[in-house]
Design a protein around this motif. Structure first.
Motif, PDB file in Angstrom:
ATOM      1  N   ASP A 175       0.841  -1.201   0.000  1.00 30.24           N
ATOM      2  CA  ASP A 175       0.000   0.000   0.000  1.00 30.24           C
ATOM      3  C   ASP A 175       0.877   1.253   0.000  1.00 30.24           C
ATOM      4  OD1 ASP A 175      -2.705  -0.060  -0.267  1.00 30.24           O
ATOM      5  OD2 ASP A 175      -3.111   0.513   1.806  1.00 30.24           O
ATOM      6  N   TRP A 176       1.959   1.207   0.792  1.00 30.83           N
ATOM      7  CA  TRP A 176       2.872   2.339   0.889  1.00 30.83           C
ATOM      8  C   TRP A 176       3.497   2.639  -0.472  1.00 30.83           C
ATOM      9  CZ3 TRP A 176       8.154   3.328   0.404  1.00 30.83           C
ATOM     10  CH2 TRP A 176       8.605   4.509   1.004  1.00 30.83           C
ATOM     11  N   PHE A 177       3.886   1.573  -1.206  1.00 30.74           N
ATOM     12  CA  PHE A 177       4.483   1.757  -2.527  1.00 30.74           C
ATOM     13  C   PHE A 177       3.476   2.207  -3.569  1.00 30.74           C
ATOM     14  CE2 PHE A 177       8.139  -0.920  -1.291  1.00 30.74           C
ATOM     15  CZ  PHE A 177       9.133  -0.092  -1.737  1.00 30.74           C
ATOM     16  N   LEU A 178       2.307   1.619  -3.554  1.00 31.32           N
ATOM     17  CA  LEU A 178       1.341   1.857  -4.623  1.00 31.32           C
ATOM     18  C   LEU A 178       0.494   3.103  -4.419  1.00 31.32           C
ATOM     19  CD1 LEU A 178       0.280  -1.835  -5.271  1.00 31.32           C
ATOM     20  CD2 LEU A 178       1.950  -0.454  -6.527  1.00 31.32           C
ATOM     21  N   ASN A 179       0.450   3.625  -3.210  1.00 30.77           N
ATOM     22  CA  ASN A 179      -0.336   4.818  -2.930  1.00 30.77           C
ATOM     23  C   ASN A 179       0.535   5.892  -2.273  1.00 30.77           C
ATOM     24  OD1 ASN A 179      -2.951   3.746  -3.771  1.00 30.77           O
ATOM     25  ND2 ASN A 179      -2.688   2.367  -2.038  1.00 30.77           N
ATOM     26  N   PRO A 180       1.450   6.475  -3.042  1.00 32.16           N
ATOM     27  CA  PRO A 180       2.346   7.474  -2.460  1.00 32.16           C
ATOM     28  C   PRO A 180       1.583   8.742  -2.120  1.00 32.16           C
ATOM     29  CG  PRO A 180       2.561   7.478  -4.833  1.00 32.16           C
ATOM     30  CD  PRO A 180       1.644   6.336  -4.485  1.00 32.16           C
ATOM     31  N   PRO A 181       2.115   9.533  -1.189  1.00 31.91           N
ATOM     32  CA  PRO A 181       1.480  10.818  -0.932  1.00 31.91           C
ATOM     33  C   PRO A 181       1.626  11.688  -2.176  1.00 31.91           C
ATOM     34  CG  PRO A 181       3.592  10.690   0.190  1.00 31.91           C
ATOM     35  CD  PRO A 181       3.328   9.344  -0.407  1.00 31.91           C
ATOM     36  N   VAL A 182       0.548  12.318  -2.550  1.00 37.48           N
ATOM     37  CA  VAL A 182       0.574  13.136  -3.763  1.00 37.48           C
ATOM     38  C   VAL A 182       0.255  14.595  -3.453  1.00 37.48           C
ATOM     39  CG1 VAL A 182       0.098  11.273  -5.376  1.00 37.48           C
ATOM     40  CG2 VAL A 182      -1.800  12.465  -4.288  1.00 37.48           C
ATOM     41  N   THR A 183       0.247  14.924  -2.168  1.00 36.71           N
ATOM     42  CA  THR A 183      -0.093  16.287  -1.773  1.00 36.71           C
ATOM     43  C   THR A 183       1.142  17.149  -1.556  1.00 36.71           C
ATOM     44  OG1 THR A 183      -0.212  15.557   0.520  1.00 36.71           O
ATOM     45  CG2 THR A 183      -2.285  15.598  -0.725  1.00 36.71           C
ATOM     46  N   GLY A 184       2.300  16.626  -1.915  1.00 40.39           N
ATOM     47  CA  GLY A 184       3.533  17.391  -1.770  1.00 40.39           C
ATOM     48  C   GLY A 184       3.525  18.605  -2.682  1.00 40.39           C
ATOM     49  N   GLN A 185       4.482  19.451  -2.487  1.00 39.77           N
ATOM     50  CA  GLN A 185       4.551  20.689  -3.251  1.00 39.77           C
ATOM     51  C   GLN A 185       4.619  20.411  -4.754  1.00 39.77           C
ATOM     52  OE1 GLN A 185       7.672  23.227  -1.924  1.00 39.77           O
ATOM     53  NE2 GLN A 185       6.921  23.292   0.178  1.00 39.77           N
ATOM     54  N   SER A 186       4.045  21.313  -5.500  1.00 36.95           N
ATOM     55  CA  SER A 186       4.044  21.187  -6.959  1.00 36.95           C
ATOM     56  C   SER A 186       5.451  21.229  -7.544  1.00 36.95           C
ATOM     57  CB  SER A 186       3.212  22.304  -7.587  1.00 36.95           C
ATOM     58  OG  SER A 186       1.869  22.167  -7.221  1.00 36.95           O
ATOM     59  N   ASN A 187       6.367  21.912  -6.875  1.00 29.56           N
ATOM     60  CA  ASN A 187       7.708  22.034  -7.445  1.00 29.56           C
ATOM     61  C   ASN A 187       8.561  20.770  -7.293  1.00 29.56           C
ATOM     62  OD1 ASN A 187       8.283  22.293  -4.767  1.00 29.56           O
ATOM     63  ND2 ASN A 187       8.994  24.407  -4.884  1.00 29.56           N
TER      64      ASN A 187
ATOM     65  N   LEU B  49       1.120  12.151 -12.678  1.00 33.55           N
ATOM     66  CA  LEU B  49       0.037  11.224 -13.028  1.00 33.55           C
ATOM     67  C   LEU B  49      -0.448  10.472 -11.787  1.00 33.55           C
ATOM     68  CD1 LEU B  49       1.155   9.769 -16.479  1.00 33.55           C
ATOM     69  CD2 LEU B  49      -0.614  11.469 -16.005  1.00 33.55           C
ATOM     70  N   ASP B  50       0.452  10.202 -10.849  1.00 36.58           N
ATOM     71  CA  ASP B  50       0.033   9.570  -9.595  1.00 36.58           C
ATOM     72  C   ASP B  50      -1.039  10.430  -8.909  1.00 36.58           C
ATOM     73  OD1 ASP B  50       1.643   7.295  -9.743  1.00 36.58           O
ATOM     74  OD2 ASP B  50       3.296   8.197  -8.633  1.00 36.58           O
ATOM     75  N   PHE B  51      -0.856  11.752  -8.923  1.00 38.74           N
ATOM     76  CA  PHE B  51      -1.847  12.651  -8.320  1.00 38.74           C
ATOM     77  C   PHE B  51      -3.160  12.590  -9.084  1.00 38.74           C
ATOM     78  CE2 PHE B  51      -4.042  16.752  -8.299  1.00 38.74           C
ATOM     79  CZ  PHE B  51      -4.309  16.883  -6.948  1.00 38.74           C
ATOM     80  N   ILE B  52      -3.100  12.651 -10.398  1.00 38.42           N
ATOM     81  CA  ILE B  52      -4.322  12.621 -11.216  1.00 38.42           C
ATOM     82  C   ILE B  52      -5.092  11.324 -10.987  1.00 38.42           C
ATOM     83  CG2 ILE B  52      -5.184  12.515 -13.597  1.00 38.42           C
ATOM     84  CD1 ILE B  52      -2.830  14.443 -14.309  1.00 38.42           C
ATOM     85  N   ILE B  53      -4.383  10.218 -10.962  1.00 34.03           N
ATOM     86  CA  ILE B  53      -5.040   8.920 -10.748  1.00 34.03           C
ATOM     87  C   ILE B  53      -5.642   8.850  -9.354  1.00 34.03           C
ATOM     88  CG2 ILE B  53      -4.609   6.441 -10.483  1.00 34.03           C
ATOM     89  CD1 ILE B  53      -2.513   6.816 -12.789  1.00 34.03           C
ATOM     90  N   THR B  54      -4.888   9.282  -8.355  1.00 36.22           N
ATOM     91  CA  THR B  54      -5.374   9.237  -6.971  1.00 36.22           C
ATOM     92  C   THR B  54      -6.572  10.151  -6.782  1.00 36.22           C
ATOM     93  OG1 THR B  54      -3.177   8.737  -6.149  1.00 36.22           O
ATOM     94  CG2 THR B  54      -4.726   9.602  -4.566  1.00 36.22           C
ATOM     95  N   SER B  55      -6.498  11.368  -7.291  1.00 36.91           N
ATOM     96  CA  SER B  55      -7.595  12.310  -7.067  1.00 36.91           C
ATOM     97  C   SER B  55      -8.828  11.954  -7.888  1.00 36.91           C
ATOM     98  CB  SER B  55      -7.155  13.743  -7.356  1.00 36.91           C
ATOM     99  OG  SER B  55      -6.746  13.880  -8.688  1.00 36.91           O
ATOM    100  N   SER B  56      -8.657  11.245  -8.999  1.00 43.12           N
ATOM    101  CA  SER B  56      -9.829  10.857  -9.793  1.00 43.12           C
ATOM    102  C   SER B  56     -10.615   9.729  -9.131  1.00 43.12           C
ATOM    103  CB  SER B  56      -9.415  10.439 -11.201  1.00 43.12           C
ATOM    104  OG  SER B  56      -8.711   9.222 -11.172  1.00 43.12           O
ATOM    105  N   LYS B  57      -9.997   9.027  -8.185  1.00 50.00           N
ATOM    106  CA  LYS B  57     -10.684   7.945  -7.469  1.00 50.00           C
ATOM    107  C   LYS B  57     -11.551   8.473  -6.335  1.00 50.00           C
ATOM    108  CE  LYS B  57      -7.037   4.546  -8.241  1.00 50.00           C
ATOM    109  NZ  LYS B  57      -5.990   3.747  -7.585  1.00 50.00           N
ATOM    110  N   LYS B  58     -11.346   9.719  -5.947  1.00 51.85           N
ATOM    111  CA  LYS B  58     -12.078  10.286  -4.821  1.00 51.85           C
ATOM    112  C   LYS B  58     -13.365  10.943  -5.298  1.00 51.85           C
ATOM    113  CE  LYS B  58      -7.958  10.978  -2.142  1.00 51.85           C
ATOM    114  NZ  LYS B  58      -7.010  11.892  -1.604  1.00 51.85           N
ATOM    115  N   VAL B  59     -14.370  10.811  -4.506  1.00 48.16           N
ATOM    116  CA  VAL B  59     -15.652  11.445  -4.821  1.00 48.16           C
ATOM    117  C   VAL B  59     -15.828  12.588  -3.825  1.00 48.16           C
ATOM    118  CG1 VAL B  59     -18.137  11.120  -4.937  1.00 48.16           C
ATOM    119  CG2 VAL B  59     -16.604   9.283  -5.635  1.00 48.16           C
ATOM    120  N   TYR B  60     -16.043  13.766  -4.358  1.00 51.71           N
ATOM    121  CA  TYR B  60     -16.205  14.921  -3.523  1.00 51.71           C
ATOM    122  C   TYR B  60     -17.684  15.317  -3.494  1.00 51.71           C
ATOM    123  CZ  TYR B  60     -11.173  15.309  -3.955  1.00 51.71           C
ATOM    124  OH  TYR B  60      -9.824  15.051  -3.926  1.00 51.71           O
TER     125      TYR B  60
END
Length: 166
Positions: free
Chosen positions: A6-18, A150-161
């Motif tokens: 889980d740690w490998f496949l779901n990295p934190p994607v909220t880090g800084q854009s830079n 792309l990790d961020f796009i994939i992760t955020s597309s799985k969430k329902v707001y």
């Protein structure tokens, strides 16, 4: 085991854009180094032959393909942690197989073009880019790819707001 996967496949994607700058640096270096192994035999098959690796042609091509694909994955921020771990291991093996003999002056590879040519200072000088790549990949392994990935796009597309209306 599940938690580590889980740690490998779901990295934190909220880090800084830079963080993209570090991915661009590491990914592009691995990409062009992989291409160079095909274009210049002394960087691929010739180098692996001189170092005494078994099946140097196959190994050089596998490493080159791994660097090209992994470099592209880092550039796009996809599977960032897995690719970073792969590159950390690869770079440690590269340092151990090419730089230890430099310490003793017994390397089958060409000597550095300018002093120091052997000893600890020669190693420090010759591993500078390897060291930078290892630490950059270690950062990406621990911190993830950041929001421009792309990790961020994939992760955020799985969430329902949902929006709470009052």
């Amino acid at each position: 085991m599940k938690k580590s996967m889980d740690w490998f496949l779901n990295p934190p994607v909220t880090g800084q854009s830079n963080i993209i700058l570090l991915r661009l640096m590491a990914g592009s270096v691995f990409l062009w180094e992989g291409i160079l192994k095909f274009v210049y035999p002394n960087q691929g098959v010739g180098r692996f032959t001189k170092l005494g690796f078994p099946n140097p042609e196959t190994l050089a091509h596998l490493i080159a393909v791994g660097e090209i694909i992994g470099g592209l994955l880092l550039l796009f921020g996809l599977l960032t942690r897995i690719v970073s771990l792969y590159f950390i291991v690869q770079m440690i093996v590269a340092v151990l197989t090419t730089k230890i003999a430099l310490y003793y002056g017994t390397s089958p590879l060409p000597m550095p073009p300018a002093p120091p040519k052997m000893g600890i200072w020669a190693i420090f000088h010759e591993i500078r880019s390897d060291y930078a790549q290892i630490l950059t990949c270690l950062f990406l392994l621990l911190e993830g790819p950041g929001r421009r990935s792309l990790d961020f796009i994939i992760t955020s597309s799985k969430k329902v707001y949902t929006i709470n209306e009052k």
